[in-house]
Scaffold this motif. Structure first.
Motif, PDB file in Angstrom:
ATOM      1  N   SER A 251       0.859  -1.185   0.000  1.00  0.00           N
ATOM      2  CA  SER A 251       0.000   0.000   0.000  1.00  0.00           C
ATOM      3  C   SER A 251       0.899   1.241   0.000  1.00  0.00           C
ATOM      4  O   SER A 251       2.085   1.145   0.325  1.00  0.00           O
TER       5      SER A 251
ATOM      6  N   ALA B  13       4.541  -3.173  -7.818  1.00  0.00           N
ATOM      7  CA  ALA B  13       3.208  -3.382  -7.229  1.00  0.00           C
ATOM      8  C   ALA B  13       2.402  -2.088  -7.276  1.00  0.00           C
ATOM      9  O   ALA B  13       1.220  -2.094  -7.633  1.00  0.00           O
ATOM     10  N   GLY B  14       3.023  -0.970  -6.924  1.00  0.00           N
ATOM     11  CA  GLY B  14       2.331   0.323  -6.942  1.00  0.00           C
ATOM     12  C   GLY B  14       1.848   0.705  -8.326  1.00  0.00           C
ATOM     13  O   GLY B  14       0.741   1.231  -8.485  1.00  0.00           O
TER      14      GLY B  14
ATOM     15  N   GLU C   9      -1.077  -1.571  -9.186  1.00  0.00           N
ATOM     16  CA  GLU C   9      -2.270  -1.236  -8.416  1.00  0.00           C
ATOM     17  C   GLU C   9      -2.789   0.168  -8.720  1.00  0.00           C
ATOM     18  O   GLU C   9      -3.855   0.556  -8.235  1.00  0.00           O
TER      19      GLU C   9
ATOM     20  N   TRP D 114      -1.447   3.269  -7.989  1.00  0.00           N
ATOM     21  CA  TRP D 114      -1.144   4.412  -7.137  1.00  0.00           C
ATOM     22  C   TRP D 114       0.259   4.977  -7.372  1.00  0.00           C
ATOM     23  O   TRP D 114       0.627   5.986  -6.777  1.00  0.00           O
TER      24      TRP D 114
ATOM     25  N   ASP E 210       0.693   7.448 -11.850  1.00  0.00           N
ATOM     26  CA  ASP E 210      -0.738   7.588 -12.155  1.00  0.00           C
ATOM     27  C   ASP E 210      -1.039   8.712 -13.135  1.00  0.00           C
ATOM     28  O   ASP E 210      -2.195   9.009 -13.407  1.00  0.00           O
TER      29      ASP E 210
END
Length: 154
Positions: A2, A50-51, A54, A56, A59
């Protein structure tokens, strides 16, 4: 992963950079202690991938470059801002680094290099300037900017 976990990971890392001059000695130390193949490098690369997956990280998109500032400079990040870009065989906009810049180069496809450097770290000293260029493939690049300072050339 996250954004909160990523911030914690970056904060632990930037603690090792706090107060150090952005120079050739730091470049050598980063590549020796945290270079490609090291646990730190792999953890940061995995987190960035991963970011992006996903949504975030990176962007925004402009001129064929995906990018984004995920964190503004803060005390817990030891005064660094954190940006991540995704580039493939392209040169970005020319800019200067009033306080220097620390780059983590993470090739994703091909034999990608950033400003002629392979996987690992690149430290740009205060006052340096460049047109950030990824060649020979696709890469993610994590930028740590002291006080978030970057001046784009008009």
């Amino acid at each position: 992963m996250s954004p909160t976990e990523f911030r914690s990971q970056i904060a632990q890392f930037t603690a090792q950079l706090a107060g150090r001059p952005l120079d050739a000695a730091l470049d050598a130390w980063l590549n020796a202690e945290h270079g490609a193949g090291s646990p730190t490098y792999q953890q940061l690369k995995d987190a960035c991938q991963a970011g992006v997956a996903e949504g975030w990280l990176c962007d925004r998109e402009g001129g064929g470059i995906r990018y984004g500032r995920i964190f503004k400079p803060a005390d817990d990040l030891h005064g660094f801002s954190v940006d991540v870009v995704e580039m493939q065989d392209i040169a970005g906009p020319h800019h200067t680094h009033p306080n220097g810049e620390i780059d983590l180069i993470m090739p994703l496809e091909g034999d990608a290099q950033f400003d002629g450097r392979p996987a690992g770290w690149l430290v740009c000293p205060p006052g340096s300037a460049h047109r950030p260029t990824v060649s020979n493939g696709r890469a993610l690049v994590l930028y740590l900017l002291p006080e978030g300072r970057i001046d784009f050339t008009r």
